[in-house]
Write an enzyme that holds these catalytic residues in place. Sequence first.
Site, PDB file in Angstrom:
ATOM      1  N   ILE B  87       9.062   0.744   2.768  1.00 22.66           N
ATOM      2  CA  ILE B  87       7.567   0.480   2.833  1.00 22.66           C
ATOM      3  C   ILE B  87       7.082   1.543   4.062  1.00 22.66           C
ATOM      4  CG2 ILE B  87       5.808  -1.215   2.770  1.00 22.66           C
ATOM      5  CD1 ILE B  87       8.198  -3.130   1.803  1.00 22.66           C
ATOM      6  N   CYS B  88       6.107   2.080   3.790  1.00 23.69           N
ATOM      7  CA  CYS B  88       5.333   2.602   4.834  1.00 23.69           C
ATOM      8  C   CYS B  88       4.264   1.943   4.986  1.00 23.69           C
ATOM      9  CB  CYS B  88       5.115   4.303   4.338  1.00 23.69           C
ATOM     10  SG  CYS B  88       4.163   5.159   5.673  1.00 23.69           S
ATOM     11  N   LEU B  89       4.280   1.020   6.106  1.00 23.82           N
ATOM     12  CA  LEU B  89       3.304   0.185   6.516  1.00 23.82           C
ATOM     13  C   LEU B  89       3.426   0.182   8.157  1.00 23.82           C
ATOM     14  CD1 LEU B  89       0.950  -1.387   5.540  1.00 23.82           C
ATOM     15  CD2 LEU B  89       2.500  -3.303   5.225  1.00 23.82           C
TER      16      LEU B  89
END
Lengths: 377, 194
Positions: B87-89
């Site tokens: 996840i790119c968060l």
Amino acid sequence: MEAMESMERRDAIDCVPGYGEKRRDGGDGGDGGRRLKLAVDWKSPAVDRRVKEFSAMGYDSMTNVSIPTAASKAKEIGKKKRVNRTAKLKQSKLDVRREQWLSQVKNKGCKEEINGANGVKMHSPDVHERNDDRPLMKLEINPVGEETEGITNHYSDSDSPSNSPISHTSSVFGSNRSRSPFTSSSSSSSGGCCSGSMAEEDDGDNGCLDDWEAIADALAADDLKNDNHESPEPPQLNSLPPPEPEPVNVTMVGQDGCCARAWRPDDIFRPQSLPNLLKQNSFPMNSNQLYGFGAIEFGFKKVTSPPSTCPICCEDLDLTDTSFLPCPCGYRLCLFCHKRILEDDGRCPGCRKEYDHHGQGNASLKLGRSCSMIPRH
Amino acid sequence: MVDFGRVQKELQECNKDINVSGISVNPKSDNLTSLIGTIPGPIGTPYEGGTFKIDIDLPDGYPFEPPRMKFATKVWHPNISSQSGAICLDILKDQWSPALTLKVALLSIQALLSAPQPNDPQDAVVAQQYLKDYQTFASTAHYWTESFAKTSSLGIEEKVQKLVEMGFPEGLVRSTLEVVDGDENLALEKLCSG
């Protein structure tokens, strides 16, 4: 009807003094002398003065009328005393109570004409004072009181239609006696402030009016007791003055209704040691009913109070932690978590700004600058 | 050392309003360092109707370090790796704050599903498709949701029965399902390919 009443009164006259005599002779002799002396004390020169005043007030022709007056007054006063007492019990301060009694008397003395109620007020503390031999005291008062009734009957009331109040009084009296066990437990906290006034009244043979006061005293005491047992609700809630909305302030009103005065904060005769009722009653008011200011204050407190646990580690915040405000954003945390964060990236969890840019770092920076400024000037 | 007291509290708090949020966090094992979170696909998106599982690993420094999260369920999304589920968060990386919780992180991931950020992609192919051909992206994402985010509702026996009804031998179906970790579609692919 009248005949029956008069018979009743005669009975009372006949039997009660004898009863009183028996009590005086027998029983515990140590107190007996004292009681005897008290019975004599009721008849005082002050009474003569009062009789004169009564006649000046137009009571001479219908002396007995003042009996129900005194009785009702006494009842009224009894209620007021009771209301007073509830507040006092809350305060639980003997000294304050004593002082209040004293200043009440003083207050009345300067503010009002002397009437029967005054005497009641004067003597009631004395009645309260002897809480141990209280039933005995009553027994002693009773005969004198009924004797008084008898006297008044003989003088003026035998042919007058206005004697029904007296019979009412006597019946009340009888019921009082039957309820006398209540009185034995009453008012253990009253101070004996007026015993001096009793001692002053040395002798005298005209004790009628003072005896009414004694009756009124007994009635007041009994009303006080019985009302305490029967109705917990103060009866004078409606007459609250506007600036004092709490129900506890009924105590003030109680005195107010009697002598048209209350312990206002600016009252000259208000004892200095009396606590501020408004302030003191703020706690029960908050706990009982939340309305108005209390609710707002309460809600506000709830909102603005710091969290009880650290939001990071969920441990309880102690006093140091709750007073620890590391960041101007207002985010609070415990000192341990703060230290841990400083070791790591040093940013406030609440606003993600670095702690060093404000708070302690800022203070030290300012200090450094000001120090460096000094040599230049 | 993970602050287990806080993790316990977080699990309690999160599962208290599971009926409202639909987000749950449950421990995978006893030691509370590896957890599994589930989020419902946001309504009005291609992910609607799916239930997405997220693997959560708590580092020793938690909550001062961010939890490691990745999708266990395959998702077609510009900011989620279609291969690894990474996840790119930002809040799972440099914008993590100890004040945040696992539930907040999962809520943020749910918000990410409904608001993709193709200009800061994790999966470049998906991001390109999202920018150039949104319809294809939407249908692919929907297909993946239908295929991967809903299979969990079926038990292993139902999957076996379904594949056996298609004509495959039961023993082979069971072994294939085991290989693909219960993924019905992957098993079908494998069975068809041979």
